[in-house]
Scaffold this motif. Structure first.
Motif, mmCIF file in Angstrom:
data_model
loop_
_atom_site.group_PDB
_atom_site.id
_atom_site.type_symbol
_atom_site.label_atom_id
_atom_site.label_comp_id
_atom_site.label_asym_id
_atom_site.label_seq_id
_atom_site.Cartn_x
_atom_site.Cartn_y
_atom_site.Cartn_z
ATOM 1 N N ALA A 1 -14.137 -1.500 -0.075
ATOM 2 C CA ALA A 1 -12.746 -1.884 -0.328
ATOM 3 C C ALA A 1 -11.932 -1.943 0.952
ATOM 4 N N GLU B 1 -2.801 -0.634 -4.038
ATOM 5 C CA GLU B 1 -3.476 -1.902 -4.320
ATOM 6 C C GLU B 1 -4.988 -1.810 -4.147
ATOM 7 N N GLY B 2 -5.499 -0.638 -3.732
ATOM 8 C CA GLY B 2 -6.942 -0.445 -3.716
ATOM 9 C C GLY B 2 -7.566 -0.055 -2.396
ATOM 10 N N LEU B 3 -6.797 -0.085 -1.296
ATOM 11 C CA LEU B 3 -7.354 0.362 -0.027
ATOM 12 C C LEU B 3 -7.375 1.889 0.026
ATOM 13 N N THR B 4 -8.331 2.452 0.743
ATOM 14 C CA THR B 4 -8.405 3.897 0.904
ATOM 15 C C THR B 4 -7.516 4.321 2.067
ATOM 16 N N ALA C 1 -18.241 2.507 -2.352
ATOM 17 C CA ALA C 1 -17.178 1.683 -2.929
ATOM 18 C C ALA C 1 -15.937 1.701 -2.048
ATOM 19 N N GLU C 2 -15.598 2.851 -1.504
ATOM 20 C CA GLU C 2 -14.432 2.960 -0.629
ATOM 21 C C GLU C 2 -14.650 2.189 0.669
ATOM 22 N N ARG D 1 -2.211 1.268 -0.395
ATOM 23 C CA ARG D 1 -3.132 2.228 -1.012
ATOM 24 C C ARG D 1 -3.194 2.011 -2.519
#
Length: 319
Positions: A69, A136-139, A65-66, A134
């Motif tokens: 993304a 907002e969903g980025l790793t 999942a990471e 980060r």
């Protein structure tokens, strides 16, 4: 705290993706400093600096999942290049946030590797933007505040311990402290008698400032050495350095640039100022240690251009 088992595991994971860089005695630097010198040539690493190690270790640790993304990083240059190149090699989408003062070559290399590059007015605002991305969903692949990244950088110290001859003191450049934290952890486990010294440039004194304050503090940034210009260290890197490092020395930008010229002249390597600062610091270490000093230098990167070095050298009257 990062331990030997963590660093050894990182070494196994990244082995097929990064270079085991040369660890070599330098007759030229030995003559220059008046003490035996061994150089760990991380400027020959993939992407031109040690940063490929930590970036790769982190990328390989991501979940599906990471990976889907995508990842984001903040960088004064080398971490951004490393993440961009290694993410592309591992088919992960990367965003890199850099200050406008970052070297033009670093910006170009990150873009050429396929990363989305976002520019800000300074390192403070770069760290602020990457935090928002980060959220907002980025790793986040942090340049130093991550135990996986520190373990990856620690593989430099593991190789140095395995490949170098007898050493008494090792000098390591400090930005946010990920490299020196990992190197010190590896050397403490493998060569417990070796002292580790850090070096910063004036105007990029996040770790020395933290050591004086008893913990991480934000510091004003004015050094030309953007690859060492973290606005603050992390609690994680501070804990490692305060426990494992002899002292963090601070040298002027001028001496760092002169160190680049000396590395080219005496060691025959093309290094950036983040590595050039090792030589004035090593002189201080040799003076303090005296007879019997045997110095190791982690030559951390070579991502600079002739025009940049010549420009700085001219400004400082070194030519």
């Amino acid at each position: 705290m990062t331990g030997l088992a963590d660093i050894e595991a990182a070494a196994r994971h990244i082995a097929g993706h990064v270079v085991r860089t040369p660890t070599v005695p330098s007759p030229g630097l030995t003559a220059l400093l008046g003490a035996p010198v061994t150089a760990k040539l991380e400027l020959l690493q993939r992407t031109g600096s040690f940063k490929a190690r930590g970036a790769t270790a982190k990328l390989l640790s991501l979940s599906a999942a990471e990976r889907a993304a995508g990842v984001v990083a903040v960088s004064g240059g080398n971490h951004g290049i490393a993440l961009a190149v290694m993410a592309a090699a591992l088919d992960v989408k990367a965003t890199v946030v850099m200050p406008r003062t970052a070297p033009a070559r670093s910006l170009a290399l990150a873009e050429e590797a396929g990363a989305s590059v976002r520019l800000t007015d300074g390192m403070d605002s770069a760290f602020d933007l990457v935090t928002r991305l980060r959220d907002e969903g980025l790793t986040l692949v942090h340049p130093f505040d991550d135990p996986v990244v520190i373990a990856g950088q620690g593989t430099v110290g593991l190789e140095l311990a395995e490949d170098a001859g007898e050493l008494t003191d090792v000098v390591v450049s400090v930005g946010g402290g990920g490299l020196i934290a990992g190197v010190a952890a590896a050397l403490r486990a493998r060569r417990p008698g070796v002292r580790v010294w850090g070096v910063e440039t004036e105007g990029a004194e996040a770790m020395s400032g933290a050591l004086k304050a008893g913990g991480p503090v934000r510091v004003p940034l004015s050094s030309l050495v953007t690859t060492l210009s973290a606005p603050s260290v992390s609690q994680l890197t501070y804990d490692h350095v305060s426990a494992l490092v002899e002292e963090v020395l601070v040298v002027p930008d001028r001496d760092a640039v002169r160190g680049c010229l000396e590395l080219a002249d005496h060691a025959k390597v093309w290094a950036e100022p983040a590595a050039g600062c090792l030589l004035p610091a090593a002189r201080q270490v040799v003076e303090r240690v005296g007879d019997g000093a045997r110095i190791g230098l982690v030559v951390c990167g070579g991502n600079t251009t002739p025009s940049e070095i010549m420009g700085w050298a001219t400004t400082f009257g070194l030519l």
